[in-house]
Write a protein that holds these residues in place. Sequence first.
Motif, mmCIF file in Angstrom:
data_model
loop_
_atom_site.group_PDB
_atom_site.id
_atom_site.type_symbol
_atom_site.label_atom_id
_atom_site.label_comp_id
_atom_site.label_asym_id
_atom_site.label_seq_id
_atom_site.Cartn_x
_atom_site.Cartn_y
_atom_site.Cartn_z
ATOM 1 N N UNK A 40 -4.695 7.856 13.293
ATOM 2 C CA UNK A 40 -5.466 9.095 13.268
ATOM 3 C C UNK A 40 -6.762 8.903 12.485
ATOM 4 N N UNK A 41 -6.700 8.144 11.391
ATOM 5 C CA UNK A 41 -7.861 7.889 10.534
ATOM 6 C C UNK A 41 -7.595 6.607 9.757
ATOM 7 N N UNK A 42 -8.669 6.028 9.221
ATOM 8 C CA UNK A 42 -8.486 4.849 8.379
ATOM 9 C C UNK A 42 -9.674 4.690 7.447
ATOM 10 N N UNK A 43 -9.541 3.765 6.511
ATOM 11 C CA UNK A 43 -10.605 3.485 5.566
ATOM 12 C C UNK A 43 -10.298 2.235 4.774
ATOM 13 N N UNK A 44 -11.318 1.698 4.118
ATOM 14 C CA UNK A 44 -11.176 0.505 3.291
ATOM 15 C C UNK A 44 -11.284 0.883 1.824
ATOM 16 N N UNK A 45 -10.357 0.353 1.021
ATOM 17 C CA UNK A 45 -10.372 0.648 -0.405
ATOM 18 C C UNK A 45 -11.577 0.031 -1.094
ATOM 19 N N UNK A 46 -12.097 0.770 -2.081
ATOM 20 C CA UNK A 46 -13.195 0.329 -2.935
ATOM 21 C C UNK A 46 -12.734 0.465 -4.383
ATOM 22 N N UNK A 47 -13.271 -0.371 -5.227
ATOM 23 C CA UNK A 47 -12.931 -0.327 -6.645
ATOM 24 C C UNK A 47 -13.589 0.875 -7.320
ATOM 25 N N UNK A 48 -12.900 1.420 -8.298
ATOM 26 C CA UNK A 48 -13.467 2.416 -9.214
ATOM 27 C C UNK A 48 -13.265 1.861 -10.622
ATOM 28 N N UNK A 49 -12.190 2.259 -11.281
ATOM 29 C CA UNK A 49 -11.879 1.789 -12.632
ATOM 30 C C UNK A 49 -11.339 0.352 -12.617
ATOM 31 N N UNK A 50 -10.677 -0.032 -11.519
ATOM 32 C CA UNK A 50 -10.069 -1.368 -11.394
ATOM 33 C C UNK A 50 -10.325 -1.913 -9.989
ATOM 34 N N UNK A 51 -10.319 -3.244 -9.836
ATOM 35 C CA UNK A 51 -10.476 -3.825 -8.499
ATOM 36 C C UNK A 51 -9.375 -3.323 -7.559
ATOM 37 N N UNK A 52 -9.780 -2.840 -6.426
ATOM 38 C CA UNK A 52 -8.836 -2.343 -5.413
ATOM 39 C C UNK A 52 -9.399 -2.718 -4.051
ATOM 40 N N UNK A 53 -8.536 -3.241 -3.184
ATOM 41 C CA UNK A 53 -8.985 -3.689 -1.861
ATOM 42 C C UNK A 53 -7.895 -3.455 -0.829
ATOM 43 N N UNK A 54 -8.254 -3.638 0.438
ATOM 44 C CA UNK A 54 -7.322 -3.465 1.537
ATOM 45 C C UNK A 54 -7.708 -2.275 2.394
ATOM 46 N N UNK A 55 -6.871 -1.992 3.362
ATOM 47 C CA UNK A 55 -7.133 -0.922 4.315
ATOM 48 C C UNK A 55 -5.983 0.079 4.284
ATOM 49 N N UNK A 56 -6.317 1.339 4.452
ATOM 50 C CA UNK A 56 -5.325 2.392 4.598
ATOM 51 C C UNK A 56 -5.538 3.041 5.954
ATOM 52 N N UNK A 57 -4.458 3.376 6.622
ATOM 53 C CA UNK A 57 -4.515 4.097 7.897
ATOM 54 C C UNK A 57 -3.618 5.309 7.808
ATOM 55 N N UNK A 58 -4.040 6.369 8.464
ATOM 56 C CA UNK A 58 -3.174 7.531 8.658
ATOM 57 C C UNK A 58 -2.642 7.383 10.067
ATOM 58 N N UNK A 59 -1.329 7.290 10.192
ATOM 59 C CA UNK A 59 -0.716 7.109 11.503
ATOM 60 C C UNK A 59 0.307 8.201 11.753
#
Length: 148
Positions: A40-59
Motif C-alpha cells: 500500500x505504501x513504503x519508505x526508506x529509513x533515515x537517521x535522526x538521533x541514531x543511524x537507521x537504515x532499511x525499507x518499511x512497507x505497509x502491506x
Amino acid sequence: MKFKHLAILSIIIFATSNTGCTEKITSNQTQTQTPNTKAVADGNFKAREHPTQGKVSVITEKGKRYLEFDQNFKTDNGPDLFVILHRSDAPPVNGIQEKDYVNIAPLQKISGTQRYVLPDNVKLAEFKSVAIWCRQFNATFGYAVLKV
C-alpha cells in the motif's frame, strides 16, 4: 555389504528430498510478497538521533494491514524502543508530543526482517511516517516517510 546398501539408500533419500517445487530465497530477496499480499505504501529509513537504515512497507494480507521492515533494516540498540506512526513526514529528533503519534508496538529486534500488525482503528491517511522511537528519552532514532 550392509554399509554399501545404507550409503546408497542415504544418497537416494538425500537426492529426492532436495528436489521438488521449493524455491530458494537468496540473501537479497524477501519472502514477503505472495499472491495474497499487496503493498500500500513504503519508505526508506533515515537517521535522526541514531543511524537507521532499511525499507518499511505497509502491506495488506488476508484483510489485515502490516508494517513490514526488510532484511536491510538496522538501527542502534537502545532502551524502550518502539515502532510508531507519526503525523509529520519528519518527526522531531526529541520531544515527540503524544497527540502527534500512535504507538504500534515495541521494536522486536534492532536488525532484519520484522512485521507489525496495524490496528484496524488506525487511519493510515492521518500519518506520514514510521519512526523508531525511544520512549525513555523521547528520542527519534530514525524514521521513514511513507509514500503511497
